[in-house]
Design an enzyme around this catalytic site. Structure first.
Site, PDB file in Angstrom:
ATOM      1  N   SER A 221      35.640  48.325  24.084  1.00  0.00           N
ATOM      2  CA  SER A 221      36.537  48.270  25.282  1.00  0.00           C
ATOM      3  C   SER A 221      37.858  48.770  24.890  1.00  0.00           C
ATOM      4  CB  SER A 221      36.559  46.902  26.079  1.00  0.00           C
ATOM      5  OG  SER A 221      37.939  46.974  27.049  1.00  0.00           O
ATOM      6  N   SER A 222      38.407  49.578  25.824  1.00  0.00           N
ATOM      7  CA  SER A 222      39.707  50.340  25.493  1.00  0.00           C
ATOM      8  C   SER A 222      40.869  49.287  25.477  1.00  0.00           C
ATOM      9  CB  SER A 222      40.058  51.300  26.649  1.00  0.00           C
ATOM     10  OG  SER A 222      40.163  50.626  27.905  1.00  0.00           O
TER      11      SER A 222
ATOM     12  N   LYS B  78      34.620  44.242  22.384  1.00  0.00           N
ATOM     13  CA  LYS B  78      33.680  44.179  23.537  1.00  0.00           C
ATOM     14  C   LYS B  78      33.030  45.379  23.934  1.00  0.00           C
ATOM     15  CE  LYS B  78      34.160  43.259  28.618  1.00  0.00           C
ATOM     16  NZ  LYS B  78      33.459  44.314  29.078  1.00  0.00           N
TER      17      LYS B  78
END
Length: 239
Positions: A92-93, A98
């Protein structure tokens, strides 16, 4: 083809429509045939609506499958975490580590687009007037675009997601064994009232159904294992 003005065939040579249809069938290897009522065929775009409806139904189904994949892979600690989806990106960014279910999410969005396209085709078919429907360009464009897009979504889902799914076997078994719902499988042996009582106590105490049944000596371990075997809970009761 060959219908010319609103299906009358005016100004076309005799037999033109039949000749064109025969040639189309030959070069496409598709058994196309001439409509028995060219006037109706000129304004009635119901076949496109039906095709679009089937396409929408397919999109809804694959989108629901993607929802299941996203839910079953959620976690690892605050979700189901029953399966692992292939990792398609570093993470995830905003949340380090994640892994997002990006392929199912992409297919979801394609499905939403297909559902919207069905509305476009429906309205375009409805917009005909008397013996003519001038909305066929948007019908054709929307329908063929949707078919191509959904076909690519299927390929992407299969190749970049489904083919690489793995199961977290221990996690799945843990969820089954700690489920209160498995008390349903004890109905035939313990009766509804006793089973309901066990379920209530398990919920209030946080203990498992299996532990409570054994503690109360309602069934032996062997009997319980047989009744609660996952394979035995996916078909009608067998005596």
């Amino acid at each position: 083809l060959g219908a010319t003005a609103i299906g009358t065939g005016i100004n076309s040579p005799q037999g033109y429509a039949q000749l064109v249809v025969a040639r189309l069938a030959e070069i496409s290897d598709i058994p196309v045939r001439l409509s028995t009522n060219l006037v109706e065929a000129t304004w009635d775009t119901g076949a496109y609506v039906q095709t679009s409806g089937v396409l929408k139904r397919t999109a809804v189904k694959i989108s629901k499958i993607c929802n299941d994949l996203r839910l079953l892979s959620s976690g690892p600690r605050t979700g189901f975490h029953e399966i692992n989806l292939p990792r398609m990106q570093p993470g995830s960014s905003i949340m380090p580590g994640k892994v997002n279910p990006v392929i199912p999410e992409v297919v979801n969005q394609v499905a939403f687009d297909i559902i919207g396209k069905d509305v476009t085709i429906t309205l375009a078919a409805e917009a005909g007037q008397l013996e003519l429907n001038v909305m066929e360009p948007i019908i054709a464009f929307t329908l063929f675009t949707g078919i191509r897009r959904l076909a690519r979504a299927f390929s992407t889902l299969q190749e970049r997601c489904v083919a690489g799914i793995t199961a977290n076997t221990d996690r799945c078994r843990q969820l089954v064994e700690n489920s209160i719902g498995i008390v349903t499988a004890l109905n035939t042996r313990l009766g509804y009232e006793t089973s309901a009582s066990i379920a209530k106590e398990a919920l209030e105490s946080g203990r498992s159904v299996m532990d409570l049944v054994l503690e109360k000596q309602l069934l032996t371990r062997e009997e319980l294992d047989e009744l609660l075997l996952p394979e035995n809970m996916i078909h009608p009761f067998l005596k």
